[in-house]
Design an enzyme around this catalytic site. Structure first.
Site, PDB file in Angstrom:
ATOM      1  N   LYS A   1      -1.156  24.365  22.504  1.00 46.91           N
ATOM      2  CA  LYS A   1      -2.446  23.698  22.768  1.00 46.91           C
ATOM      3  C   LYS A   1      -3.568  24.723  22.878  1.00 46.91           C
ATOM      4  CE  LYS A   1      -1.026  20.028  25.765  1.00 46.91           C
ATOM      5  NZ  LYS A   1      -1.520  19.313  26.946  1.00 46.91           N
TER       6      LYS A   1
ATOM      7  N   LYS B   1     -12.768   9.634  29.192  1.00 46.61           N
ATOM      8  CA  LYS B   1     -13.831  10.363  28.486  1.00 46.61           C
ATOM      9  C   LYS B   1     -13.635  10.387  26.964  1.00 46.61           C
ATOM     10  CE  LYS B   1     -15.093  13.312  32.353  1.00 46.61           C
ATOM     11  NZ  LYS B   1     -15.415  14.650  32.795  1.00 46.61           N
TER      12      LYS B   1
ATOM     13  N   SER C   1     -14.632   8.752  44.027  1.00 46.85           N
ATOM     14  CA  SER C   1     -15.703   9.412  43.276  1.00 46.85           C
ATOM     15  C   SER C   1     -16.901   9.724  44.176  1.00 46.85           C
ATOM     16  CB  SER C   1     -16.161   8.509  42.124  1.00 46.85           C
ATOM     17  OG  SER C   1     -17.340   9.042  41.548  1.00 46.85           O
TER      18      SER C   1
ATOM     19  N   ASP D   1     -20.826  17.914  31.149  1.00 51.56           N
ATOM     20  CA  ASP D   1     -19.970  18.755  32.005  1.00 51.56           C
ATOM     21  C   ASP D   1     -20.158  20.249  31.731  1.00 51.56           C
ATOM     22  OD1 ASP D   1     -18.702  16.726  33.446  1.00 51.56           O
ATOM     23  OD2 ASP D   1     -17.200  16.422  31.882  1.00 51.56           O
TER      24      ASP D   1
HETATM   25  P1  ATR Z   1      -7.681  17.173  32.205  1.00 49.73           P
HETATM   26  O1  ATR Z   1      -8.351  16.029  31.505  1.00 49.73           O
HETATM   27  O2  ATR Z   1      -7.850  17.193  33.706  1.00 49.73           O
HETATM   28  O3  ATR Z   1      -7.994  18.491  31.577  1.00 49.73           O
HETATM   29  P2  ATR Z   1      -5.198  17.144  30.766  1.00 49.73           P
HETATM   30  O4  ATR Z   1      -5.924  16.890  29.507  1.00 49.73           O
HETATM   31  O5  ATR Z   1      -3.942  16.392  31.062  1.00 49.73           O
HETATM   32  O6  ATR Z   1      -6.119  16.887  32.036  1.00 49.73           O
HETATM   33  O7  ATR Z   1      -4.904  18.725  30.842  1.00 49.73           O
HETATM   34  C1  ATR Z   1      -4.302  19.308  31.950  1.00 49.73           C
HETATM   35  C2  ATR Z   1      -4.179  20.806  31.730  1.00 49.73           C
HETATM   36  O8  ATR Z   1      -3.657  21.396  32.936  1.00 49.73           O
HETATM   37  C3  ATR Z   1      -3.258  21.197  30.594  1.00 49.73           C
HETATM   38  O9  ATR Z   1      -3.745  22.372  30.003  1.00 49.73           O
HETATM   39  C4  ATR Z   1      -1.958  21.442  31.343  1.00 49.73           C
HETATM   40  O10 ATR Z   1      -1.063  22.318  30.700  1.00 49.73           O
HETATM   41  P3  ATR Z   1      -0.036  21.738  29.563  1.00 49.73           P
HETATM   42  O11 ATR Z   1      -0.878  21.614  28.329  1.00 49.73           O
HETATM   43  O12 ATR Z   1       1.007  22.772  29.448  1.00 49.73           O
HETATM   44  O13 ATR Z   1       0.458  20.420  30.078  1.00 49.73           O
HETATM   45  C5  ATR Z   1      -2.477  22.117  32.581  1.00 49.73           C
HETATM   46  N1  ATR Z   1      -1.523  22.048  33.704  1.00 49.73           N
HETATM   47  C6  ATR Z   1      -1.161  20.940  34.374  1.00 49.73           C
HETATM   48  N2  ATR Z   1      -0.277  21.260  35.358  1.00 49.73           N
HETATM   49  C7  ATR Z   1      -0.085  22.618  35.293  1.00 49.73           C
HETATM   50  C8  ATR Z   1       0.689  23.567  36.046  1.00 49.73           C
HETATM   51  N3  ATR Z   1       1.462  23.170  37.067  1.00 49.73           N
HETATM   52  N4  ATR Z   1       0.627  24.880  35.699  1.00 49.73           N
HETATM   53  C9  ATR Z   1      -0.172  25.274  34.667  1.00 49.73           C
HETATM   54  N5  ATR Z   1      -0.918  24.428  33.919  1.00 49.73           N
HETATM   55  C10 ATR Z   1      -0.885  23.124  34.236  1.00 49.73           C
END
Ligand code: ATR
Length: 271
Positions: free
Chosen positions: A157, A68, A17, A104
């Site tokens: 989503k 969070k 961090s 944020d």
């Molecule tokens: P964060 O708290 O960092 O937002 P999260 O709540 O797990 O983490 O959300 C991650 C987001 O990145 C989601 O929208 C995820 O898509 P999915 O809902 O389909 O899982 C997206 N994401 C993660 N890896 C991805 C990839 N390789 N390509 C496109 N979207 C991705």
């Protein structure tokens, strides 16, 4: 009498961090005395750890991934923005009340403004529909963009988020990430965790143009993978999320100390 502020950040993993560095720079510039600890906390222990830390005279805590939403559930008093986001990144105590805010989204908008981007002017495409997306959407909508489209690998989503945030003042749409977009965005914001997970990112066809501004919420010493893709596709103006990190930290710092820190921090001093 000079005050001493006992502060910290909780999350997991927490060892990389940048928040301790940022807050110590703020305090130094303002001539304030602080301590700011990075504390590794798992979701199942958040309630007892937060209670203990405030009992130990901590005056403020930042909350980072993956806590969070759990921290939101702990707070007695949530700011309007935190209520809209469903998550919080800033905790403090007022008498016996645990208060919480989410800075944020305001941090993102401030950083965009400092880069000359007027969100109110923009047709925004937001990539991702997870926690980070949810945390910034309320602030983006408050700036009244022309349109906000949420595109996500899992389309349900994006649809859920678009429904949740549909407002009278701004059109909020959902789009599948593997389709051709039917509008040309002027601001693309990447909130996905693909880069952090070191995964290839799925993107809509013909996404980029040389007129678009690209903002990646993640940051790194070198160009982020998403900004690299954008640059190679001809995008001229892009930014990573380091400025947002500094701005959201400044807003937390102000909540705790009532002092407004300078956010003019050099990249080299952090990365
Ligand atoms: P964060 O708290 O960092 O937002 P999260 O709540 O797990 O983490 O959300 C991650 C987001 O990145 C989601 O929208 C995820 O898509 P999915 O809902 O389909 O899982 C997206 N994401 C993660 N890896 C991805 C990839 N390789 N390509 C496109 N979207 C991705």
């Amino acid at each position: 009498m000079s005050s001493f502020y006992k502060l910290g950040v909780i999350g997991s993993p927490i060892d990389h961090s940048l928040s301790p560095k940022i807050h110590k720079i703020f305090a130094n510039d303002l001539g304030l005395q602080i301590s700011y600890d990075a504390i590794e906390v798992n979701e199942n222990e958040i309630e007892s750890v937060v209670t203990n830390l405030f009992n130990q005279e901590f005056m403020g805590l930042n909350v980072t991934l993956p806590l969070k939403e759990a921290a939101y559930g702990l707070a007695d008093n949530l700011s309007k923005e935190a209520q809209n986001c469903g998550s919080v990144n800033t905790l403090w105590k007022e008498k016996d009340t645990l208060c919480a805010d989410s800075t944020d989204g305001r941090g993102l908008v401030k950083d965009l403004e400092s880069k000359g981007i007027d969100v109110g002017d923009k047709n925004i495409l937001l990539l991702g529909a997870g926690g980070s997306a949810k945390a910034v959407i309320p602030s983006l909508l408050k700036s009244k963009p022309k349109m906000l489209t949420i595109a996500n690998r899992t389309p349900e989503k994006a649809i859920n988020l678009a429904n949740k945030f549909t407002s009278g003042e701004c059109e909020v749409n959902a789009a599948a990430i593997d389709a051709r977009l039917n509008s040309e965005p002027s601001l693309i914001i990447n909130t996905t965790s693909a880069g952090t997970l070191k995964q290839a990112i799925e993107l809509p066809e013909n996404l980029f143009s040389d007129k678009v501004f690209v903002y990646d919420l993640s940051y790194s010493f070198q160009m982020t993978p998403f900004n690299k893709i954008a640059k190679e596709a001809g995008v001229k103006n892009y930014s990573d999320g380091l400025g947002m990190l500094i701005e959201q930290a400044a807003l937390s710092f102000e909540i705790w100390t009532s002092h407004i820190p300078s956010t003019d921090i050099k990249r080299e001093d952090l990365l």
